[in-house]
Motif scaffolding. Structure first.
Motif, PDB file in Angstrom:
ATOM      1  N   ILE A  56     -53.157 -51.723  26.073  1.00 10.35           N
ATOM      2  CA  ILE A  56     -51.964 -51.075  26.622  1.00 10.35           C
ATOM      3  C   ILE A  56     -52.359 -50.033  27.662  1.00 10.35           C
ATOM      4  CG2 ILE A  56     -50.067 -49.489  26.048  1.00 10.35           C
ATOM      5  CD1 ILE A  56     -50.000 -50.922  23.281  1.00 10.35           C
ATOM      6  N   LEU A  57     -53.358 -49.223  27.335  1.00  6.46           N
ATOM      7  CA  LEU A  57     -53.788 -48.159  28.249  1.00  6.46           C
ATOM      8  C   LEU A  57     -54.390 -48.724  29.533  1.00  6.46           C
ATOM      9  CD1 LEU A  57     -55.295 -45.681  25.647  1.00  6.46           C
ATOM     10  CD2 LEU A  57     -53.129 -45.449  26.859  1.00  6.46           C
ATOM     11  N   LYS A  58     -55.173 -49.795  29.420  1.00  2.49           N
ATOM     12  CA  LYS A  58     -55.751 -50.412  30.616  1.00  2.49           C
ATOM     13  C   LYS A  58     -54.658 -50.953  31.528  1.00  2.49           C
ATOM     14  CE  LYS A  58     -59.655 -52.737  30.442  1.00  2.49           C
ATOM     15  NZ  LYS A  58     -60.712 -53.699  30.057  1.00  2.49           N
ATOM     16  N   GLU A  59     -53.603 -51.529  30.923  1.00  2.36           N
ATOM     17  CA  GLU A  59     -52.473 -52.035  31.714  1.00  2.36           C
ATOM     18  C   GLU A  59     -51.776 -50.909  32.473  1.00  2.36           C
ATOM     19  OE1 GLU A  59     -49.953 -53.990  28.935  1.00  2.36           O
ATOM     20  OE2 GLU A  59     -51.308 -55.693  28.635  1.00  2.36           O
ATOM     21  N   LYS A  60     -51.844 -49.704  31.929  1.00  6.99           N
ATOM     22  CA  LYS A  60     -51.205 -48.542  32.549  1.00  6.99           C
ATOM     23  C   LYS A  60     -52.152 -47.758  33.452  1.00  6.99           C
ATOM     24  CE  LYS A  60     -47.171 -48.957  30.465  1.00  6.99           C
ATOM     25  NZ  LYS A  60     -45.887 -49.128  31.202  1.00  6.99           N
ATOM     26  N   GLY A  61     -53.346 -48.300  33.710  1.00  3.74           N
ATOM     27  CA  GLY A  61     -54.245 -47.679  34.683  1.00  3.74           C
ATOM     28  C   GLY A  61     -55.236 -46.687  34.126  1.00  3.74           C
ATOM     29  N   ILE A  62     -55.393 -46.634  32.793  1.00  5.90           N
ATOM     30  CA  ILE A  62     -56.382 -45.742  32.191  1.00  5.90           C
ATOM     31  C   ILE A  62     -57.730 -46.461  32.145  1.00  5.90           C
ATOM     32  CG2 ILE A  62     -57.032 -44.412  30.144  1.00  5.90           C
ATOM     33  CD1 ILE A  62     -54.563 -43.306  31.484  1.00  5.90           C
ATOM     34  N   ASP A  63     -58.768 -45.857  32.696  1.00 12.42           N
ATOM     35  CA  ASP A  63     -60.105 -46.450  32.690  1.00 12.42           C
ATOM     36  C   ASP A  63     -60.757 -46.244  31.321  1.00 12.42           C
ATOM     37  OD1 ASP A  63     -59.998 -47.259  35.374  1.00 12.42           O
ATOM     38  OD2 ASP A  63     -60.642 -45.280  36.056  1.00 12.42           O
ATOM     39  N   THR A  64     -61.175 -47.338  30.682  1.00 13.80           N
ATOM     40  CA  THR A  64     -61.761 -47.265  29.351  1.00 13.80           C
ATOM     41  C   THR A  64     -63.058 -48.066  29.299  1.00 13.80           C
ATOM     42  OG1 THR A  64     -60.899 -49.231  28.213  1.00 13.80           O
ATOM     43  CG2 THR A  64     -59.359 -47.397  28.557  1.00 13.80           C
ATOM     44  N   HIS A  65     -63.787 -47.893  28.202  1.00 13.81           N
ATOM     45  CA  HIS A  65     -65.020 -48.662  28.007  1.00 13.81           C
ATOM     46  C   HIS A  65     -64.740 -50.046  27.420  1.00 13.81           C
ATOM     47  CE1 HIS A  65     -65.949 -47.648  23.468  1.00 13.81           C
ATOM     48  NE2 HIS A  65     -64.682 -47.953  23.645  1.00 13.81           N
ATOM     49  N   PHE A  66     -63.521 -50.303  27.003  1.00 15.79           N
ATOM     50  CA  PHE A  66     -63.171 -51.516  26.267  1.00 15.79           C
ATOM     51  C   PHE A  66     -63.215 -52.747  27.166  1.00 15.79           C
ATOM     52  CE2 PHE A  66     -59.937 -54.523  24.722  1.00 15.79           C
ATOM     53  CZ  PHE A  66     -60.400 -54.764  23.438  1.00 15.79           C
ATOM     54  N   ILE A  67     -63.873 -53.807  26.681  1.00 17.87           N
ATOM     55  CA  ILE A  67     -63.912 -55.085  27.401  1.00 17.87           C
ATOM     56  C   ILE A  67     -63.118 -56.139  26.651  1.00 17.87           C
ATOM     57  CG2 ILE A  67     -65.373 -56.956  28.257  1.00 17.87           C
ATOM     58  CD1 ILE A  67     -67.617 -54.877  28.602  1.00 17.87           C
ATOM     59  N   GLU A  68     -63.462 -56.360  25.363  1.00 16.43           N
ATOM     60  CA  GLU A  68     -62.711 -57.355  24.602  1.00 16.43           C
ATOM     61  C   GLU A  68     -62.868 -57.126  23.108  1.00 16.43           C
ATOM     62  OE1 GLU A  68     -64.272 -61.197  25.658  1.00 16.43           O
ATOM     63  OE2 GLU A  68     -65.871 -61.083  24.169  1.00 16.43           O
ATOM     64  N   PHE A  69     -61.881 -57.617  22.370  1.00 12.61           N
ATOM     65  CA  PHE A  69     -61.884 -57.611  20.913  1.00 12.61           C
ATOM     66  C   PHE A  69     -62.539 -58.895  20.432  1.00 12.61           C
ATOM     67  CE2 PHE A  69     -59.048 -58.654  17.063  1.00 12.61           C
ATOM     68  CZ  PHE A  69     -59.887 -57.995  16.171  1.00 12.61           C
ATOM     69  N   GLN A  70     -63.524 -58.758  19.539  1.00 14.68           N
ATOM     70  CA  GLN A  70     -64.182 -59.914  18.947  1.00 14.68           C
ATOM     71  C   GLN A  70     -63.865 -59.919  17.451  1.00 14.68           C
ATOM     72  OE1 GLN A  70     -68.351 -60.007  20.018  1.00 14.68           O
ATOM     73  NE2 GLN A  70     -67.891 -60.282  22.181  1.00 14.68           N
ATOM     74  N   PRO A  71     -62.859 -60.705  17.043  1.00 17.80           N
ATOM     75  CA  PRO A  71     -62.447 -60.716  15.638  1.00 17.80           C
ATOM     76  C   PRO A  71     -63.619 -61.058  14.711  1.00 17.80           C
ATOM     77  CG  PRO A  71     -60.883 -61.921  17.029  1.00 17.80           C
ATOM     78  CD  PRO A  71     -62.083 -61.645  17.873  1.00 17.80           C
ATOM     79  N   PRO A  72     -63.604 -60.502  13.486  1.00 23.16           N
ATOM     80  CA  PRO A  72     -62.498 -59.686  12.968  1.00 23.16           C
ATOM     81  C   PRO A  72     -62.656 -58.190  13.188  1.00 23.16           C
ATOM     82  CG  PRO A  72     -64.013 -60.211  11.198  1.00 23.16           C
ATOM     83  CD  PRO A  72     -64.561 -60.893  12.415  1.00 23.16           C
TER      84      PRO A  72
END
Length: 232
Positions: A56-72
């Motif tokens: 959600i934050l990346k969609e709103k233009g916040i720069d984060t370290h997050f690349i992808e969720f790897q379940p679980p």
């Protein structure tokens, strides 16, 4: 993969020269680790909840370290050097704030209060002002602290609005930041019921780690409730 760090509830592995893999474990801690327990499935819940918030934050233009969720229970993230500061944003007075100051439990705070805490369990993550943060070497310049405040308040606006539609009050939360190898400031760590206070908007029922801190029980039940609402 090389284990780089094992914290209270997460383990960080070096995946390659540009990325880390963060494993969310099932451990629960409170009081600087003095109180401990393990709840099977808790790590997976936090990983999925945190991934949704980062998206959600990346969609709103916040720069984060997050690349992808790897379940679980894993996040692939950009390598960052974590800044040893916690940035706490408070919308409603509760917890340590009412122990330190004459606020009333549940008092709305307008504008929100932003605090910095120095990350060190030995000193119980003490609150610091700008001058102390710079003197400790946590950051080099006041402008970095100003930028962290600015981003934190943007995150607060985005998540408060999002959660309002889910029937959840964002009471307060803790953020951490890091710098990538180019020196860019990125939102890091996690955003989950472990690092936020969530209340049901109608009943004021606690939906977060305060259930563990206060021995209210049913911790996983309410973590699942948060996940179900934000993914709906």
């Amino acid at each position: 993969m090389k284990l780089l760090y094992k914290g209270k509830a997460k383990s960080v592995y070096e995946r390659d020269e540009d990325t880390y893999l963060i494993e969310f474990r099932d451990d629960l801690t409170a009081g600087d680790g003095a109180k401990k327990d393990t709840k099977a499935g808790k790590g997976a819940l936090n990983a999925e909840i945190s991934a949704k918030f980062f998206e959600i934050l990346k969609e709103k233009g916040i720069d984060t370290h997050f690349i992808e969720f790897q379940p679980p229970n894993k996040h692939l993230v950009k390598k960052v050097r974590i800044i040893p500061l916690e940035v706490i944003c408070r919308n409603i007075a509760t917890g340590s704030l009412i122990r330190r100051y004459p606020f009333k439990e549940g008092q709305e705070l307008s504008p929100p209060i932003v605090e910095f805490g120095y990350k060190d369990d030995k000193y119980h993550d003490p609150m610091v002002n700008d001058e102390i943060a710079i003197a400790l070497g946590a950051v080099e310049k006041k402008e970095e602290l100003d930028k962290m405040r600015e981003i934190t308040l943007k995150v607060n606006d985005i998540l408060t609005e999002f959660l309002k539609d889910k029937g959840i009050i964002l009471v307060d939360f803790k953020l951490e930041f890091g710098k990538d190898k180019e020196g860019n400031l990125l939102l890091a760590d996690e955003i989950s019921p472990d690092t936020c206070r969530f209340w049901d908007a109608t009943t004021k029922e606690i939906l977060d780690k305060d259930r563990f801190r206060k021995d209210l029980g049913n911790v996983l039940e309410f973590y699942r409730e948060v996940r179900e609402r934000i993914l709906a």
